[in-house]
Motif scaffolding. Structure first.
Motif: not given
Length: 76
Positions: A44-73
Motif C-alpha cells: 500500500t505504501a509503495s506504488p512502484t513495488l505494486r506496479h513491479q509485482t502487478n498488484i492492484t489496490l483491488t487485490d490488496l482489498a481482497a487480501a484484507e478480506k482473506v486476512r480477516k477470515a484467517l483471523l476468525k478461524t
C-alpha cells in the motif's frame, strides 16, 4: 605490532550447555494473517513495488478480506 591471542579474548567457563530454544505452539492461520497484513502495508505504501509485482489496490482489498477470515478461524 602485537599479535592478539584468541585465548585471551574468550572467557573460560566450566560446563556450557547449548542454548535450547523452546518450541511454541504454531498457529498457522494467525501467522498467515500477520504475513498478509505486513505485505499489504508494504504494498500500500509503495506504488512502484505494486506496479513491479502487478498488484492492484483491488487485490490488496481482497487480501484484507482473506486476512480477516484467517483471523476468525484462528480464534476458534
Amino acid at each position: 605490532m602485537e599479535s592478539i591471542n584468541l585465548h585471551q579474548l574468550l572467557p573460560v567457563s566450566g560446563e556450557r550447555k547449548p542454548a535450547r530454544a523452546t518450541r511454541r505452539k504454531v498457529n498457522g492461520p494467525a501467522t498467515a494473517a500477520l504475513l498478509i497484513k505486513m505485505a499489504t502495508e508494504i504494498l500500500t505504501a509503495s506504488p512502484t513495488l505494486r506496479h513491479q509485482t502487478n498488484i492492484t489496490l483491488t487485490d490488496l482489498a481482497a487480501a484484507e478480506k482473506v486476512r480477516k477470515a484467517l483471523l476468525k478461524t484462528s480464534l476458534k
